[in-house]
Design a protein around this motif. Structure first.
Motif, PDB file in Angstrom:
ATOM      1  N   PRO A  33      -1.678  -8.329  17.433  1.00 48.99           N
ATOM      2  CA  PRO A  33      -2.531  -8.769  16.545  1.00 48.99           C
ATOM      3  C   PRO A  33      -3.248 -10.367  16.963  1.00 48.99           C
ATOM      4  N   MET A  53      -1.302  -5.618   8.269  1.00 44.63           N
ATOM      5  CA  MET A  53      -1.314  -4.406   8.872  1.00 44.63           C
ATOM      6  C   MET A  53      -0.770  -3.370   7.869  1.00 44.63           C
ATOM      7  N   LEU A  60      -1.595   2.718  12.815  1.00 41.32           N
ATOM      8  CA  LEU A  60      -1.579   1.381  12.568  1.00 41.32           C
ATOM      9  C   LEU A  60      -2.836   0.558  12.637  1.00 41.32           C
ATOM     10  N   TYR A  62      -5.104  -3.008  11.519  1.00 41.26           N
ATOM     11  CA  TYR A  62      -5.328  -4.328  11.179  1.00 41.26           C
ATOM     12  C   TYR A  62      -6.442  -4.436  10.255  1.00 41.26           C
ATOM     13  N   ALA A  81      -4.972  -0.835  15.687  1.00 43.96           N
ATOM     14  CA  ALA A  81      -4.100  -1.416  16.422  1.00 43.96           C
ATOM     15  C   ALA A  81      -3.692  -0.940  17.892  1.00 43.96           C
ATOM     16  N   THR A 131       3.227  -9.234  10.099  1.00 47.53           N
ATOM     17  CA  THR A 131       2.866  -8.075   9.492  1.00 47.53           C
ATOM     18  C   THR A 131       1.767  -8.710   8.433  1.00 47.53           C
TER      19      THR A 131
END
Length: 173
Positions: A33, A53, A60, A62, A81, A131
């Motif tokens: 990230p 996320m 996944l 972001y 991601a 997260t």
């Protein structure tokens, strides 16, 4: 009895989802990230104010929000991601709901800091995976609220933007 059983199922489902996300993050098959945030900070004018996320269709993703206080604009991004590819970008005007975040962006800009830099400082002594992170300004304090995930589950941190130090979290009963 049924209500208790339903509660147990819901709690175990949340714990299972956290463990599944942890396993995926620990596998390292994604772009970090902070790397995506640094790219956004390099490519766009303003300050990131929020990161989260989430899983979307088994992928996944972001989600980031960037506020440019000079243009009174907020831009929302979604990145995959796995490779950091931009999926969505949407711009809008800052609303009254986001004024506390605008205040925090002004402090970050005045202190020559970045959202990614603050996260790196706040998490340097923690081994969890980021997260969620959100800038806020409340009771005269600009702070960053972070959610991390480690092998024992999720936990929160708060980081003072002005004094560049961790804050104690208040717990309301």
């Amino acid at each position: 009895m049924r209500l208790w059983l339903l509660g147990l199922i819901l709690v175990s489902g949340v714990a299972s989802a956290a463990q599944s996300l942890y396993s995926m993050l620990a596998g390292g098959d994604y772009r970090p990230p902070l790397s995506v945030m640094q790219q956004v900070e390099k490519d766009f004018q303003g300050v990131i104010t929020e990161f989260e996320m989430e899983m979307q269709e088994g992928e996944l993703v972001y989600k980031l929000e960037l506020i440019n206080p000079l243009a009174n604009a907020i831009t929302r991004f979604e990145y995959r991601a796995r490779d950091g590819k931009l999926l969505k970008q949407k711009a809008a005007k800052v609303t009254a709901d986001e004024l506390s975040e605008v205040e925090a962006t002004r402090l970050i800009t005045a202190k020559h800091q970045t959202f990614s830099g603050l996260i790196a400082m706040a998490t340097k002594d923690h081994n969890g995976f980021l997260t969620d992170a959100k800038l806020d300004h409340d009771l005269g304090i600009s702070y960053l609220e972070l959610k991390l995930l480690d092998d024992t589950g999720k936990y929160k941190l708060a980081f003072d933007v002005e004094n560049l130090r961790q804050l104690p979290l208040l717990k309301w009963d």
